[in-house]
Design a protein around this motif. Structure first.
Motif, short mmCIF file in Angstrom:
data_model
loop_
_atom_site.label_atom_id
_atom_site.label_comp_id
_atom_site.label_asym_id
_atom_site.label_seq_id
_atom_site.Cartn_x
_atom_site.Cartn_y
_atom_site.Cartn_z
N TYR A 121 0.92 -1.35 -0.19
CA TYR A 121 0.15 0.05 0.19
C TYR A 121 0.79 1.25 -0.03
O TYR A 121 0.69 2.22 -0.72
N ARG A 122 1.94 1.21 0.80
CA ARG A 122 2.78 2.27 1.02
C ARG A 122 3.51 2.38 -0.39
O ARG A 122 3.69 3.85 -0.92
N HIS A 166 -2.39 -0.56 -3.12
CA HIS A 166 -1.70 -1.71 -3.04
C HIS A 166 -1.54 -2.41 -4.48
O HIS A 166 -0.89 -3.15 -4.81
N THR A 216 -9.25 1.47 0.06
CA THR A 216 -8.05 1.88 -0.46
C THR A 216 -7.76 0.92 -1.64
O THR A 216 -8.33 -0.20 -1.68
N THR A 217 -6.96 1.46 -2.70
CA THR A 217 -6.68 0.62 -3.57
C THR A 217 -5.15 0.87 -4.05
O THR A 217 -4.65 0.27 -5.05
N LEU A 258 -8.29 -2.77 -0.82
CA LEU A 258 -7.69 -3.26 0.41
C LEU A 258 -8.62 -2.44 1.48
O LEU A 258 -8.43 -1.39 1.64
#
Length: 217
Positions: free
Chosen positions: A70-71, A166, A163-164, A189
């Motif tokens: 993700y980061r 990743h 969230t996307t 995610l």
């Protein structure tokens, strides 16, 4: 703590993206997750094929790996995403600052969230995603179920955020989760945790008159 008693309208208007108010210290009970999944699968799906799957990740090492993807997706994206286009929040400086602080908190603490949920959809092969119609058919069969999962979570005192990032490293994430990359596509995610308090309010939105088009654009 009892679940918040929400009317349908309250549920639909107060299911927010929760980042800073996720309880990182309290585990999420498996029966609660299973209830949310059962409700998620009542969502509509193309031709009733029910191609969805949900990977529920509680293992600390796998959560840490997904958080790192993700980061990386945010700081070293592999695909270009549109930086321009419609933005109806332009000029709301204070809201932008709050959003940035909230996003930074999730960036720093995602690996500590007790549960990460990866909604997936089964495909014949990756060529299904090559066309606009193919994408609409595919995502239209998993995104409603994912949002229904998030609504169910809210009704049970749990917080989520879509969230996307990743997905820039989807193949690597698939390897961590044991997913067959060519025939299972990840859609998002979703961090999942009990919330610190349950008093969420509707978010600021543009007026209906600004977005409703009757018969023609």
């Amino acid at each position: 703590m009892p679940h918040p008693a929400l009317t349908p309208d309250e549920l639909l208007t107060t299911t927010r993206a929760v980042r800073k108010r996720l309880d990182l210290t309290r585990p999420v009970e498996r029966p609660l997750i299973e209830e949310c999944l059962a409700l998620a699968t009542q969502a509509p799906t193309g031709r009733n094929r029910q191609r969805w799957d949900f990977v529920v990740v509680t293992d600390p090492q796998r959560r840490a790996a997904l958080a790192e993807f993700y980061r990386l997706g945010l700081v070293r994206p592999r695909q270009r995403t549109a930086a321009t286009g419609v933005d109806r929040t332009t000029g709301d400086h204070h809201r932008r600052v709050r959003l940035a602080e909230s996003a930074q908190h999730l960036f720093d603490h995602l690996h500590e969230v007790p549960v990460l949920v990866v909604p997936c959809i089964r495909i014949k092969d990756r060529r299904e995603l090559d066309t606009h119609v193919g994408q609409a058919n595919t995502w239209g069969s998993i995104l409603p179920a994912t949002w229904q999962f998030m609504l169910a979570a809210r009704s049970r005192g749990l917080g989520t955020a879509w969230t996307t990032a990743h997905l820039h490293y989807e193949r690597e994430a698939a390897a961590v989760l044991g997913l067959p990359y060519e025939t299972v596509a990840q859609a998002a995610l979703i961090p999942l945790a009990h919330t610190l308090g349950t008093d969420f309010r509707p978010g600021p939105r543009v007026a209906t008159a600004d977005i409703a088009h009757w018969d023609t654009w």
